[in-house]
Design a protein around this motif. Structure first.
Motif, mmCIF file in Angstrom:
data_model
loop_
_atom_site.group_PDB
_atom_site.id
_atom_site.type_symbol
_atom_site.label_atom_id
_atom_site.label_comp_id
_atom_site.label_asym_id
_atom_site.label_seq_id
_atom_site.Cartn_x
_atom_site.Cartn_y
_atom_site.Cartn_z
ATOM 1 N N GLU A 1 1.094 -1.181 -1.777
ATOM 2 C CA GLU A 1 1.799 -2.312 -2.388
ATOM 3 C C GLU A 1 2.517 -1.874 -3.666
ATOM 4 O O GLU A 1 3.655 -2.275 -3.933
ATOM 5 N N HIS B 1 -1.142 -9.547 -5.999
ATOM 6 C CA HIS B 1 -1.206 -10.789 -5.241
ATOM 7 C C HIS B 1 -2.383 -10.741 -4.276
ATOM 8 O O HIS B 1 -2.853 -9.659 -3.914
ATOM 9 N N GLY C 1 -4.398 -10.834 -0.764
ATOM 10 C CA GLY C 1 -4.046 -10.250 0.519
ATOM 11 C C GLY C 1 -5.125 -9.300 0.996
ATOM 12 O O GLY C 1 -6.267 -9.336 0.512
ATOM 13 N N GLU C 2 -4.758 -8.434 1.931
ATOM 14 C CA GLU C 2 -5.730 -7.535 2.539
ATOM 15 C C GLU C 2 -6.372 -6.612 1.513
ATOM 16 O O GLU C 2 -7.583 -6.357 1.559
#
Length: 319
Positions: free
Chosen positions: A230, A238, A240-241
């Protein structure tokens, strides 16, 4: 074939044919590398026709920097098998490895010297002391010792090795002056006395214990890899995974459920943990391409994930 009546030649003729000095031929003879065929009535050395090619081989091997012991192994194998084989291959490979190490050391010395040369005159003495404390090429043993002391005692050896592979940066083969300086500062950072009596290990890591910490670090490594992807795409922190894996690593290590309350408490705890920011800043300087984008490190990935967790916690409170 030599023109003498017995098909042999003296040491002077042999030296002239190959283009070496008589002293050199005598040295190789005395070392056992160049056997004599016989001695004249006056005690002078006599050599057979095959001595020319053998001496040329010796000279070639020595020109490549092979020691006498390695030359002897190559010649002995050639005598046994009729040609040089594995011994020659091993000797050449060994010399290439040695030469590679020498070249790497020279590149590090050049980068270190340029770092001293390029700094302001008033700072050169201090820079020289800093740079001069590091071997060329540099050794990462001090960095590994620093992290071994930081990790929980009795943690499984495999987990320690996996952690060190990520936490200890490998110095580049061809550094620029900035990278040489970054490693010197990194070495000084981990080699100097610690400030204060407070432990530098995060509370969540200490509380987990040795074996649970192994689970934690394995999970964090996966989360850091996802976060690094990322970060390379310039994405702001953010949910997320990557964040889910990050939280799951802590939850698994503490046998806890991943709930909103757990995430809020984890965010609070991680925000209060002691930090080793300078280590990761210097690591990024060391492993990133000169004048290029900073390469993500476990430290910067951790910060990205903590920021994502904090942002998520703040958002949840306002909903």
């Amino acid at each position: 074939m030599f023109s003498s009546y017995d098909g042999l030649c003296g040491i002077g003729e042999l030296a002239e044919r190959v283009g070496v000095s008589v002293k050199t031929v005598r040295f190789y003879s005395d070392s056992g590398l160049l056997p004599e065929a016989s001695r004249s009535a006056g005690g002078h050395r006599r050599y057979g026709p095959d001595s020319v090619e053998r001496l040329r081989m010796i000279r070639s091997l020595r020109t490549m920097g092979l020691p006498v012991s390695a030359v002897r192994r190559v010649l002995d194998e050639g005598d046994d098998a009729g040609r040089a084989g594995g011994a020659l291959e091993d000797a050449v490979a060994g010399q290439l490895r040695a030469l590679g190490s020498q070249l790497r050391a020279m590149r590090w010395r050049e980068a270190a010297l340029r770092s001293v040369q390029e700094c302001p005159a008033a700072e050169r003495a201090g820079r020289l002391r800093l740079i001069g404390a590091v071997a060329a090429p540099p050794d990462t043993a001090a960095l590994a010792r620093f992290w071994r002391a930081w990790l929980p005692p009795r943690m499984p050896a495999r987990s320690v090795t996996a952690f060190l592979e990520r936490a200890v940066p490998q110095p580049p083969e061809d550094p620029d002056p900035g990278q040489a300086l970054a490693f010197a500062r990194l070495h000084a950072l981990v080699s100097g006395p610690c400030d204060g009596d407070e432990p530098t290990q995060p509370h969540a890591h200490r509380a987990a214990g040795a074996r649970a910490s192994a689970v934690l670090y394995a999970g964090l490594a996966e989360a850091y890899d996802l976060a690094a992807t990322e970060m390379r795409q310039d994405r702001d922190p953010h949910p997320g995974e990557a964040l889910d894996g990050f939280v799951d690593a802590y939850a698994s290590a503490h046998a806890a459920a991943d709930t909103p309350d757990f995430r809020r408490e984890l965010a609070r705890q991680l925000a209060a943990d002691p930090r080793i920011d300078r280590y990761w800043e210097l690591t990024a300087e060391l492993v990133s391409r000169p004048a290029g984008r900073p390469e993500p490190t476990p430290g910067s990935a951790h910060d990205w994930l903590v920021a994502a967790l904090e942002d998520e916690s703040r958002t949840a409170l306002t909903v």
